[in-house]
Design a protein around this motif. Sequence first.
Motif, PDB file in Angstrom:
ATOM      1  N   ALA A 111       0.845  -1.354   0.010  1.00  0.00           N
ATOM      2  CA  ALA A 111       0.055  -0.041   0.038  1.00  0.00           C
ATOM      3  C   ALA A 111       0.878   1.388   0.073  1.00  0.00           C
ATOM      4  N   ALA A 112       1.584   1.359   0.939  1.00  0.00           N
ATOM      5  CA  ALA A 112       2.255   2.754   1.097  1.00  0.00           C
ATOM      6  C   ALA A 112       3.123   3.086   0.093  1.00  0.00           C
ATOM      7  N   PRO A 113       4.199   2.194  -0.202  1.00  0.00           N
ATOM      8  CA  PRO A 113       4.978   2.513  -1.306  1.00  0.00           C
ATOM      9  C   PRO A 113       4.426   2.893  -2.843  1.00  0.00           C
ATOM     10  N   LEU A 114       3.305   2.375  -2.908  1.00  0.00           N
ATOM     11  CA  LEU A 114       2.639   2.654  -4.263  1.00  0.00           C
ATOM     12  C   LEU A 114       1.812   4.053  -4.358  1.00  0.00           C
ATOM     13  N   THR A 115       1.659   4.248  -2.910  1.00  0.00           N
ATOM     14  CA  THR A 115       0.533   5.466  -2.844  1.00  0.00           C
ATOM     15  C   THR A 115       1.094   6.876  -3.641  1.00  0.00           C
ATOM     16  N   PRO A 116       2.248   7.145  -3.448  1.00  0.00           N
ATOM     17  CA  PRO A 116       2.589   8.392  -4.452  1.00  0.00           C
ATOM     18  C   PRO A 116       2.323   8.043  -5.939  1.00  0.00           C
ATOM     19  N   ALA A 117       2.682   6.985  -6.362  1.00  0.00           N
ATOM     20  CA  ALA A 117       2.500   6.946  -7.781  1.00  0.00           C
ATOM     21  C   ALA A 117       1.252   7.094  -8.240  1.00  0.00           C
ATOM     22  N   VAL A 118       0.088   6.414  -7.400  1.00  0.00           N
ATOM     23  CA  VAL A 118      -1.168   6.445  -7.750  1.00  0.00           C
ATOM     24  C   VAL A 118      -1.506   8.055  -7.799  1.00  0.00           C
ATOM     25  N   LYS A 119      -0.936   8.757  -6.723  1.00  0.00           N
ATOM     26  CA  LYS A 119      -1.384  10.226  -6.761  1.00  0.00           C
ATOM     27  C   LYS A 119      -0.854  10.794  -7.814  1.00  0.00           C
ATOM     28  N   ARG A 120       0.280  10.489  -8.494  1.00  0.00           N
ATOM     29  CA  ARG A 120       0.893  11.124  -9.753  1.00  0.00           C
ATOM     30  C   ARG A 120      -0.055  10.791 -10.948  1.00  0.00           C
ATOM     31  N   ALA A 121      -0.701   9.664 -10.720  1.00  0.00           N
ATOM     32  CA  ALA A 121      -1.563   9.177 -11.937  1.00  0.00           C
ATOM     33  C   ALA A 121      -2.826  10.114 -11.805  1.00  0.00           C
ATOM     34  N   MET A 122      -3.457  10.381 -10.555  1.00  0.00           N
ATOM     35  CA  MET A 122      -4.614  11.026 -10.567  1.00  0.00           C
ATOM     36  C   MET A 122      -4.321  12.440 -10.933  1.00  0.00           C
ATOM     37  N   ASP A 123      -3.114  12.945 -10.524  1.00  0.00           N
ATOM     38  CA  ASP A 123      -2.884  14.663 -10.599  1.00  0.00           C
ATOM     39  C   ASP A 123      -2.691  14.463 -12.123  1.00  0.00           C
ATOM     40  N   ALA A 124      -2.229  13.438 -13.018  1.00  0.00           N
ATOM     41  CA  ALA A 124      -2.075  13.719 -14.428  1.00  0.00           C
ATOM     42  C   ALA A 124      -3.710  13.483 -14.918  1.00  0.00           C
ATOM     43  N   GLY A 125      -4.516  13.558 -14.318  1.00  0.00           N
ATOM     44  CA  GLY A 125      -6.068  13.123 -14.905  1.00  0.00           C
ATOM     45  C   GLY A 125      -6.234  12.021 -15.480  1.00  0.00           C
ATOM     46  N   ILE A 126      -5.503  11.053 -14.809  1.00  0.00           N
ATOM     47  CA  ILE A 126      -5.822   9.531 -15.277  1.00  0.00           C
ATOM     48  C   ILE A 126      -6.560   8.706 -14.125  1.00  0.00           C
ATOM     49  N   PRO A 127      -7.939   8.370 -14.464  1.00  0.00           N
ATOM     50  CA  PRO A 127      -8.672   7.726 -13.337  1.00  0.00           C
ATOM     51  C   PRO A 127      -8.153   6.368 -12.852  1.00  0.00           C
ATOM     52  N   VAL A 128      -7.804   6.084 -11.521  1.00  0.00           N
ATOM     53  CA  VAL A 128      -7.253   4.911 -11.096  1.00  0.00           C
ATOM     54  C   VAL A 128      -8.170   4.107 -10.384  1.00  0.00           C
ATOM     55  N   VAL A 129      -7.989   2.760 -10.923  1.00  0.00           N
ATOM     56  CA  VAL A 129      -9.163   1.821 -10.509  1.00  0.00           C
ATOM     57  C   VAL A 129      -8.156   0.748  -9.789  1.00  0.00           C
ATOM     58  N   GLU A 130      -8.484   0.375  -8.326  1.00  0.00           N
ATOM     59  CA  GLU A 130      -7.639  -0.326  -7.754  1.00  0.00           C
ATOM     60  C   GLU A 130      -8.207  -1.749  -7.498  1.00  0.00           C
ATOM     61  N   LEU A 131      -7.486  -2.721  -7.723  1.00  0.00           N
ATOM     62  CA  LEU A 131      -7.982  -4.045  -7.893  1.00  0.00           C
ATOM     63  C   LEU A 131      -7.463  -5.073  -7.119  1.00  0.00           C
ATOM     64  N   ASP A 132      -8.150  -5.635  -5.881  1.00  0.00           N
ATOM     65  CA  ASP A 132      -7.893  -6.550  -5.038  1.00  0.00           C
ATOM     66  C   ASP A 132      -6.888  -5.984  -3.657  1.00  0.00           C
ATOM     67  N   ARG A 133      -6.072  -4.996  -4.303  1.00  0.00           N
ATOM     68  CA  ARG A 133      -5.340  -4.396  -3.121  1.00  0.00           C
ATOM     69  C   ARG A 133      -5.562  -2.921  -3.241  1.00  0.00           C
ATOM     70  N   LYS A 134      -5.346  -2.359  -1.706  1.00  0.00           N
ATOM     71  CA  LYS A 134      -5.504  -0.846  -2.015  1.00  0.00           C
ATOM     72  C   LYS A 134      -4.176  -0.148  -1.678  1.00  0.00           C
ATOM     73  N   THR A 135      -4.400   1.072  -2.026  1.00  0.00           N
ATOM     74  CA  THR A 135      -3.336   2.038  -1.569  1.00  0.00           C
ATOM     75  C   THR A 135      -3.725   2.874  -0.364  1.00  0.00           C
ATOM     76  N   ASN A 136      -2.903   3.531   0.550  1.00  0.00           N
ATOM     77  CA  ASN A 136      -3.102   4.638   1.332  1.00  0.00           C
ATOM     78  C   ASN A 136      -4.229   5.651   0.859  1.00  0.00           C
ATOM     79  N   GLY A 137      -5.208   6.024   1.526  1.00  0.00           N
ATOM     80  CA  GLY A 137      -6.422   7.173   1.218  1.00  0.00           C
ATOM     81  C   GLY A 137      -7.798   6.446   1.134  1.00  0.00           C
ATOM     82  N   GLU A 138      -8.337   7.219   0.392  1.00  0.00           N
ATOM     83  CA  GLU A 138      -9.740   6.978   0.468  1.00  0.00           C
ATOM     84  C   GLU A 138     -10.369   6.584  -0.882  1.00  0.00           C
TER      85      GLU A 138
END
Lengths: 329, 347
Positions: A111-138
């Motif tokens: 979870a924690a290590p991939l959280t910043p990468a997911v944030k970068r994708a969201m910031d770039a306007g790419i929707p992120v759908v998490e499958l089976d495992r979550k990153t931190n956040g809501e």
Amino acid sequence: MTQNALRMWHAGRMALLAGSCLAIASVAHAADPLVKACAKDGEFVIGFSQANNAEPYRQHVNDELQAAAKAVPQFTLQIADGAGNVNTQTSQVDNFITQKVDLLLISPFEAAPLTPAVKRAMDAGIPVVELDRKTNGEAGKDYTAFIGGDNYKIALAAGEYTSKTLLPDGGEAAVLQGLPSSTPAVERLNGFKDGVKSNSKIQIVAEQAADWLPDKAQTAFAAMLQAHPDIKMVYASNDMMAAGALLAAKGAGKSVKIIGTDGLPGPAGGIEAVAKGDWSATFTYPTGAKEAVDMAKSILLDCASSVPATVTVDTTAITPDNAKQMMGK
Amino acid sequence: MSEQQIASNPAVQPAKRIDPLAVLVRFQSLIGLILVFAGGIIFSPRRHGVILFIQPDNIANIVRAVSETGIIAIGMTFVIITAGIDLSVGATLGLASVVTATLMVSGGFGLVTTVLAVLLMGTCFGLVQGAISSKFRLEAFIVTLAGLQAARGLALVVSDNQYINISYGDGPGLAPPIFAILGGRLFGNVVPVATIVFLIFACIATLALNTTRFGRYVYAVGGNERAARISGVPVSAIKIAVYAITGFASALAGIVHAGQFNFGSANDGTGYELTAIAAVVIGGTSLFGGSGSMVGTIAGTIMLGALANILQLNNITPAMQLLATAAIIVLAAVLQSLVRRREGLGR
């Protein structure tokens, strides 16, 4: 201690995704779509960042995703294998962002290590759908949505099946746990224990961690049978360990009832083992692949302005009654 | 023994003849890097006419992804030039990452204290391995193989088999927010901080290897240990020192890892030793010792990262990446062996 131990998922109520065929024509004054470039007849690239292809279950997820994406001519699915390495997986998510994929699917290795990468994708306007495992956040805020099974509930179902159907008269039971530091291992252990509580005649006499691996499970269960020759059933937290437990039971010349988890298809999977009568049951851990592609359809093709933040996919019990017909699926 | 005598020792002297093949080997990784980049540009997917591969963001992704293995490969170069090997580096990275996380999160130690303690720990870990190997005349392969197991075991003990998440803030159980900078980017949000650490370490190591007496001693020990001993090179001390350097480098990589990913895990860094050895070999350093270059290692590291990147941008499977890496390693090794044969070393 860590916040990911004993973190219970708020399993939202079953959110059934509306079939994308039911596109509501002429939505007036709708909120902005999640992806501006959405279009019925567009061409879209979906990047899937997989945690580790070396795990059979994850290969099964890849297969189902590819099958589901193939059915949608507008979609091209790219899968990157993080190989169980957070550094590799992070760089692959970054590469998807560079490529400007239209939607990112991800099963984070941790979870924690991939959280910043997911944030970068969201910031770039790419929707992120998490499958089976979550990153931190809501879900719905820090990432677009989460789709997955509920490990606790799946193991709970296995425990209840043991209490009522498998060992109604009680007896000694054993548990093979996954990698102790991982959330699913903890949730599956707790779920099973809570499930057998309803039958006071069942005693769990041994629990050991076999790290999801068949060879470790074989060694561990062989030792358990030495120490407790009266063990009647073993709950394995995944199909691989159940296969190892079967070898140990055969080696000891004992007939032990085995329950697996995951319900993998194919000749080495749990469904076939139940159909052959080697195991008593296995409980599927649904991949959520079909649900993920449906969600991608509603975001990219139907211009959805919002999607359910959490989709919990239910488990199916694979028992001698239905194993043969499930094999063809 | 004076420096002059060492310089005139045949074991330490560079080859005089200019051999085109030797030049090729000397710069093989730089040539390889240029070729991979050229291939990257040619085969790069384009979006709206823009070549994705050479976008600053993409180059940043490449150099960020290799910064941890790069730091380790730099340390490994010293060891391999002395004809040694260190298999414990990946495990030491895992150990350093959990110790870093533990000290800051449950220990409540500050940033400077934590970093110094972890670097010291890594250095000592390397020192001990070097000392055991040197004192008991044991193969470094065996000693560091044991070191790998020991570091993983210690990491599991320290972390209690758990992943340790690092949360930032002010107060007990929180790490100083400045530590998170390791996961950030500077200079217009482009250059990854992890890469900056890698490059600074690379510069220092290059200077140490190419311009100092220590560097010359490292080559001397690997080139011909007996000759070096006779010319007064402190062979044991040099051998111990290079393992201390890899220990230091692994600990530094572990700190960078913890800072980049906000967590420590005992299993992280698995297999990094092989990636690092691959980068060193592709960089033109011989496993027989005595020759090699730091710049080569750096180029080799970036080349492997660029290769992985271009394959992923084109959606080519990881299997191909492994096969391509294998081909490059074999090619690098064959080139070296040709040169050695030509120099009459016969191996």
